[in-house]
Design a protein around this motif. Structure first.
Motif, PDB file in Angstrom:
ATOM      1  N   MET A  61      45.269  35.490  43.624  1.00 10.66           N
ATOM      2  CA  MET A  61      46.613  34.999  43.177  1.00 10.66           C
ATOM      3  C   MET A  61      47.578  34.773  44.146  1.00 10.66           C
ATOM      4  N   SER A  62      47.011  33.839  44.997  1.00 13.64           N
ATOM      5  CA  SER A  62      47.993  33.600  46.288  1.00 13.64           C
ATOM      6  C   SER A  62      49.126  32.805  46.057  1.00 13.64           C
ATOM      7  N   SER A  63      49.070  32.063  45.036  1.00 12.46           N
ATOM      8  CA  SER A  63      50.130  31.318  44.389  1.00 12.46           C
ATOM      9  C   SER A  63      51.433  32.252  44.180  1.00 12.46           C
ATOM     10  N   LEU A  64      50.969  33.214  43.635  1.00 15.03           N
ATOM     11  CA  LEU A  64      52.200  34.269  43.136  1.00 15.03           C
ATOM     12  C   LEU A  64      52.611  35.120  44.506  1.00 15.03           C
ATOM     13  N   GLY A  65      51.825  35.114  45.405  1.00 12.17           N
ATOM     14  CA  GLY A  65      52.299  35.845  46.839  1.00 12.17           C
ATOM     15  C   GLY A  65      51.615  37.355  46.756  1.00 12.17           C
TER      16      GLY A  65
END
Lengths: 490, 458
Positions: A61-65
């Motif tokens: 979930m890297s797009s969420l940080g």
């Protein structure tokens, strides 16, 4: 890698367990799986305790940080060890209990272990939140399916309480994430935050309620005695021995260092709640006739004392909590094992219906007395070292009312002696009651489990240093994060 | 543009297939092939291949977001048809017509997701609504169904009236039907503009069953044949939601200060009424009707926040909520007893169905590792990005905790209660397989929401 294995082994074996048809195989499989986890945990403690082994980061979930970040620090070592030991002890101690659909029972137990390991190791707030819920769901199913008569309503109350708390925490997490410069859920990013005091004051409660429900602290405790009473004993052991530590870990890792100003400001309020909890739970425990409920209330008192010592905000109190995290878990599992044995042999848990057990089962009596004395922190038992440090911490707290708090908390210790000794007197001594089943002494597996617990009790009672060294540097580092005394030095 | 025309053509094709084909399975196959074609067309459109080029004078614009949304909707409809199409046979004799009506609704959906003119929005909403009135009353022998259809039609027409009034007022204020804000269109009369905006807000709130315009929902959802309730509560609802947000995003952004308070009140009331009333239901079908109102409350956060997070949240909500609700309704349609007690002991006789239902219910309740959680997560995140919304968010999570009560009643019935006298129905293995696919999708998006959200931006 060790960190990842600690989650992976219970998760994978838990899922596999659902496929097993044989009841006995499922039991043996779960026991072996828990031993494997224990072995990995011990490896992480001794041979492979290098930084790289204790850390694990994978993209998620890297797009969420967010990321799949795990790390075993000092407190993580203690709690993982507790989780890893608690499971074999539980399985061993309740070997005779044969739940229906054993494969599902043990599968869910192992899944809960994976969730709890995740909570203890997560270094990312979103991952922490996921694991927090994942530990809860299997517990809900375990308690509702295999529990006592009133199980459905009682465990549902438990579930809704915890779920509401965790949702409030989610809001808090989201708010903190929005404040970080790079919108990250990472623990280190949270530690770097400098939230203004006015915001800390309300953010504190979003987190605190979630953790207070889990521990549980007065007045959020009402789910606890009912749930402990209704859940199957093996589940109660894990709930009370390991799962309540999730709340304390939350305070230590996710609340106090992130919101140090609010933690200091609300410290007195938490202390008041904790002290009320200690006195109230102890008084109620004295009046209990049901062994399970008595232990449940006694657990509230112990956990409340740990919360109070944390909010004393000093090194001694913290170290006391660290060692007590482990001790409380082991001791209470020992108590449950004996209650389970009594219930199975004598068909009742009511103190009023029991008596004179010492004549019929001397070995069990010795085990029980040792564990019960550890529970009230007699010197030379493991409880003593922890409670001594915690009281020392309480007395040197920053609060203006520290003496009052310490005296009242001390009263809790005396009350604990009252109900524990009273219980021993009525159950094990006194007149023997007529029995429904012929008396047998402890079985081998029970002797093993209880023997191991007694060894741990005495070991940590005589040589607590071995545990304290483990958390020493963690406690110091933690203390530097929550220390706000610089505000008073001008 | 592909989907818009193909769906209308497919509607006509389905009507004729009823005359030409005698076997119901053949009609079903044509319908499923049709939706596959539609899905393919939509994907082609996403890749930039357009079969038709029609000058709509900027009244219809298929932007990237709308195309992705359309594709997702068609995929959901495909799952819905695979799962529920056999159950439509039980409704009545006009099997092919039901599919035709569904394709016409999809045609309306394509309009509602792509309009740039109030007229097109109106057309789209009506093309969706009129087939729905028919589908609601399609079980002619059922009095409840007839009542529901009449109620829906009367109240629906009333809200259509409101909508037209609003559009007329807006035309009066702006002298244009276009929803685009441009220097060429300067609102002359602000009070007319506000009045029109509020009327449109109410009309759209009616269509998405937001409180206090929700009174038709429980009766209509309860009275309609269960297979069509499923369609109405999921696909139609999210499509209208998309139109709702598109309208306010395009047209009323400068007036945000004026309408946000209205939306706040509507959101709070919707969450409250939906969740609290659902607690008291005895029939699972009615509970799901109120649950759909409650979920609409959460979807309204996308409108409330009007940000990127909110749109991502709506996209996830579309799949998460639709997949779970379609699954539950599909099982419900085969149950003989619609009360909670009807589910007693289902886990013993049908462990697989019970397990997938549990996944769907957990997703609706918003438990992590399910898509429902990620959807709620995005919504809360979006709302928190708006200053001063903390109280609304806290209220929403308290309501989410309430929702656990009624969703878990089904789980409790299935797992912890003894089966009753009436035996549970048997489920064909294809049906079970489809349920598994849906459950897998729910969990997959719960763990990797980026699979879907990643498509939004490139």
């Amino acid at each position: 890698m060790i960190a990842f294995l600690l989650i992976l082994i219970p998760l994978a074996t838990g899922l596999l367990s659902f496929l097993i048809r044989e009841e006995k195989t499922a039991k043996a499989f779960a026991f072996l799986a828990s031993l494997a986890t224990l072995a990995v945990s011990l490896l992480g403690l001794t041979l492979m305790n290098s930084e790289s082994n204790l850390q694990f980061i994978a993209p998620w979930m890297s797009s969420l940080g967010s990321s799949f970040a795990l790390k075993i620090d000092g407190m993580g070592q203690v709690l993982c060890l507790l989780t890893a030991i608690a499971y074999p002890l539980t399985f061993l101690g309740t070997w005779q209990a044969s739940p229906k659909n054993a494969n599902r029972f043990f599968g869910l137990m192992l899944l809960a272990q994976a969730g709890m390991m995740g909570v203890f190791l997560a270094n990312d707030a979103l991952l922490f939140y996921f694991c927090w819920e994942l530990a809860l769901i299997p517990m809900y199913f375990l308690a509702s399916q295999w529990g006592g008569e009133k199980r459905i309503a009682v465990t549902f109350k438990f579930f809704v309480y915890t779920f509401l708390g965790s949702l409030l925490m989610l809001i808090g997490i989201l708010y903190l994430q929005s404040q970080t410069p790079d919108h990250s859920f990472g623990l280190s990013a949270f530690y770097k935050l400098k939230i203004p005091a006015s915001e800390q004051l309300w953010l504190f409660w979003l987190f605190f309620v979630a953790f207070a429900i889990k521990m549980p602290l007065f007045p959020f405790h009402t789910w606890q005695p009912d749930t402990y009473e209704q859940a199957p004993t093996a589940t109660t052991m894990i709930l009370s021995g390991v799962m309540v530590k999730m709340g304390l870990l939350g305070l230590i890792r996710w609340l106090m260092p992130v919101l140090p100003l609010a933690s200091f400001q609300w410290g007195d309020v938490v202390m008041i709640l904790a002290v009320i909890g200690i006195i109230y739970a102890s008084l109620v425990a004295i009046r209990q006739d049901d062994l399970k409920r008595l232990i449940a209330y006694s657990s509230i008192a112990h956990i409340s004392l740990m919360a109070a010592a944390l909010f004393a905000e000093n090194l001694s109190g913290t170290q006391g909590v660290m060692i007590q995290l482990f001790n409380h878990g082991v001791n209470i599992i020992g108590l449950w094992i004996i209650v389970e044995i009594i219930e199975r042999r004598y068909g009742t848990r009511k103190i009023s219906e029991l008596g004179g057990l010492a004549q019929q089962a001397p070995v069990m009596t010795i085990f029980f007395v040792v564990i019960a004395l550890a529970n009230i922190a007699l010197p030379l038992t493991n409880g003593f070292a922890g409670e001594f440090l915690m009281f020392n911490g309480l007395l040197s707290a920053q609060s203006n009312f520290k003496v009052v708090f310490t005296v009242l908390a001390g009263l809790g210790i005396i009350l604990a002696a009252v109900y524990t000794l009273n219980m021993i007197r009525k159950t094990f001594y006194g007149e023997a009651v007529s029995l429904r089943v012929p008396v047998t002494e402890l079985k081998l597996n029970e002797q093993l489990a209880l023997g191991l617990i007694v060894v741990i009790i005495l070991w940590l009672g005589i040589y607590p240093q071995s545990m304290l060294e483990l958390t020493d540097s963690f406690s110091k580092e933690w203390f530097s994060k929550i220390d706000v005394s610089y505000l008073f030095r001008k | 543009m592909n989907a818009l025309i193909i769906s209308a053509v497919l509607g006509v094709v389905m009507m004729f297939s009823g005359i030409l084909l005698k076997q119901k399975s053949a009609i079903r196959t044509v319908a499923i092939a049709g939706i596959l074609v539609l899905l393919g067309m939509s994907i082609l459109d996403l890749k930039g291949i357009q079969l038709f080029s029609i000058d709509t004078r900027e009244m219809i614009v298929f932007d990237h977001f709308a195309l992705v949304f359309n594709t997702v909707i068609f995929a959901v409809v495909l799952l819905y048809l695979l799962l529920s199409a056999p159950d439509m046979e039980k409704v009545g004799v006009n099997y092919a017509e039901y599919f035709a009506l569904i394709f016409f609704i999809l045609c309306g959906a394509a309009l509602v997701t792509s309009f740039k003119s109030l007229l097109i929005l109106f057309l789209g909403i009506e093309i969706i609504s009129i087939p729905l009135y028919i589908l609601t009353g399609s079980d002619k022998r059922n009095l409840k169904g007839n009542e529901a259809a009449l109620k829906y039609f009367l109240l629906g027409s009333f809200s259509t009236g409101l909508m037209l009034m609003g559009i007329a007022l807006l035309y009066g204020a702006r002298a244009s039907f276009s929803t685009v804000i441009s220097p060429a269109i300067i609102p002359q009369n602000m009070s007319l503009l506000y009045a029109g905006m509020i009327l449109l807000l109410f009309a759209m709130a009616f269509k998405v069953s937001a409180a206090p315009f929700h009174f038709w929902t429980p009766d209509v959802y309860d009275g309609a044949p269960t297979v069509f309730t499923s369609f109405m509560a999921t696909i139609v609802k999210v499509v209208v939601f998309f139109g709702f947000i598109r309208l306010f995003d395009d047209m009323f952004e400068p007036q945000q200060g004026q309408w946000r308070l209205w939306v706040t009140v509507i959101t709070a009331v919707t969450l409250f009424i939906g969740n609290i009333t659902a607690v008291f239901q005895q029939s699972v079908k009615r509970m799901l009707a109120y649950s759909s109102i409650a979920q609409a409350g959460f979807m309204l956060f996308a409108l409330y926040a009007m940000s990127g997070d909110g749109k991502e949240g709506l996209m996830l909500y579309t799949v998460a909520y639709s997949a779970a609700t379609i699954g539950i309704f599909a099982v419900l349609a085969r149950m003989s007893d619609y009360t909670f007690d009807g589910f007693n002991g289902l886990a013993k006789s049908q462990p697989m169905v019970a397990a997938t239902l549990t996944v769907f219910l957990l997703s609706l309740a918003g438990i992590p590792l399910t898509a429902g959680f990620m959807a709620k997560f995005y919504m809360l995140k979006a709302a928190l990005g708006t200053p001063g919304s903390l109280w609304l968010v806290i209220f929403a999570v308290i309501m989410a905790a309430v929702s656990v009560y009624y969703y878990f009643r089904v789980i409790q019935a299935m797992y912890f209660k003894e089966p009753g006298d009436t035996p549970h129905p048997a489920f064909p293995s294809f049906f079970k397989g489809m349920l598994l696919v849906l459950a897998f999708l729910v969990i997959l998006l719960g763990v990797y929401p980026e699979l879907l959200l990643g498509r939004l931006y490139f």
